[in-house]
Scaffold this active site. Structure first.
Site, short mmCIF file in Angstrom:
data_model
loop_
_atom_site.label_atom_id
_atom_site.label_comp_id
_atom_site.label_asym_id
_atom_site.label_seq_id
_atom_site.Cartn_x
_atom_site.Cartn_y
_atom_site.Cartn_z
N HIS A 1 0.73 -1.14 -0.23
CA HIS A 1 -0.17 -0.01 -0.04
C HIS A 1 0.78 1.30 -0.11
O HIS A 1 1.85 1.23 0.67
CB HIS A 1 -1.19 0.28 1.23
CG HIS A 1 -0.31 -0.14 2.52
ND1 HIS A 1 0.03 -1.32 2.87
CD2 HIS A 1 0.16 0.70 3.69
CE1 HIS A 1 0.93 -1.33 4.19
NE2 HIS A 1 0.62 0.17 4.51
N HIS B 1 0.64 5.14 1.36
CA HIS B 1 0.01 6.11 2.01
C HIS B 1 0.22 7.37 1.45
O HIS B 1 1.20 7.78 0.82
CB HIS B 1 0.98 6.40 3.35
CG HIS B 1 0.86 5.21 4.43
ND1 HIS B 1 0.17 5.05 5.43
CD2 HIS B 1 1.78 4.07 4.31
CE1 HIS B 1 0.31 4.12 6.11
NE2 HIS B 1 1.47 3.27 5.48
P1 AMP Z 1 1.84 0.30 7.40
O1 AMP Z 1 2.25 0.55 8.80
O2 AMP Z 1 2.38 0.89 6.38
O3 AMP Z 1 1.98 -1.05 6.97
O4 AMP Z 1 0.22 0.93 7.31
C1 AMP Z 1 -0.93 0.25 7.58
C2 AMP Z 1 -2.05 1.17 7.79
O5 AMP Z 1 -3.04 0.52 7.64
C3 AMP Z 1 -1.95 1.98 9.12
O6 AMP Z 1 -1.77 3.32 9.10
C4 AMP Z 1 -3.34 1.60 9.67
O7 AMP Z 1 -3.99 2.59 10.48
C5 AMP Z 1 -4.24 1.13 8.39
N1 AMP Z 1 -5.18 0.23 8.69
C6 AMP Z 1 -5.20 -0.99 9.42
N2 AMP Z 1 -6.38 -1.62 9.31
C7 AMP Z 1 -7.30 -0.86 8.53
C8 AMP Z 1 -8.79 -0.92 8.18
N3 AMP Z 1 -9.38 -1.76 8.74
N4 AMP Z 1 -9.04 0.19 7.41
C9 AMP Z 1 -8.61 1.19 6.91
N5 AMP Z 1 -6.89 1.40 7.29
C10 AMP Z 1 -6.43 0.33 8.04
#
Ligand code: AMP
Ligand code: ZN
Length: 141
Positions: A101, A103
């Protein structure tokens, strides 16, 4: 290809909810559930890849093609004057969800996010050694 235990695969499949802001045949974008700033958005491929390390270049090419319009929309609606596009790879980088993903994090001059680099320096010859190592590693792929 999807992974039964992956929360973003479940979001892509619609089996768990998310506030979607963009959909295409290959990708979706939705609001991060724990935003660093209002409008913090995640862009994911529908297919499951862990990170930048295993995604095929053509999939990444299509995915990153969605970044400019999404970035413009996130900045416009959030009122941000800047944006960090961030892709965490591996636990040590802060990756918590192992489905690739990007951000999109809205920024302003006044925000307190503290995304500032603590830049370092190379010792004598270390930069040239690094360059040689990288050139070799790329040739080997
Ligand atoms: P990372 O640390 O780069 O893996 O980012 C994962 C991101 O996913 C974090 O910013 C979380 O807040 C976000 N996240 C986790 N679960 C969900 C969800 N169900 N819906 C939306 N965002 C999520
Ligand atoms: Zn997944």
């Amino acid at each position: 290809m999807s992974d039964n235990s992956c929360i973003f695969c479940k979001i892509a499949a619609g089996s768990i909810p998310a506030l979607r802001v963009f959909e295409s045949p290959d990708a979706i974008a939705f609001l991060d559930i724990a935003p660093l700033a209002p409008g913090h958005t995640l862009l994911i491929p529908r297919q499951h890849f862990q990170s930048i390390l295993d995604v095929p270049p053509d999939v990444l090419g299509r995915l990153s093609g969605h970044l400019p319009p999404l970035a413009r929309a996130v900045m416009k609606v959030s009122g941000a004057t800047g944006l960090n596009v961030l892709q965490n790879t591996g636990e040590s980088s802060g990756q918590a969800v192992f489905h690739l993903h990007f951000h999109l994090i809205p920024r302003t001059e006044e925000d307190q996010l503290g995304f500032r680099w603590n830049a370092g320096t190379y010792g004598p010859g270390e930069d040239k050694a690094m360059q040689a190592g990288l050139l070799m590693a790329l040739k080997a792929q």
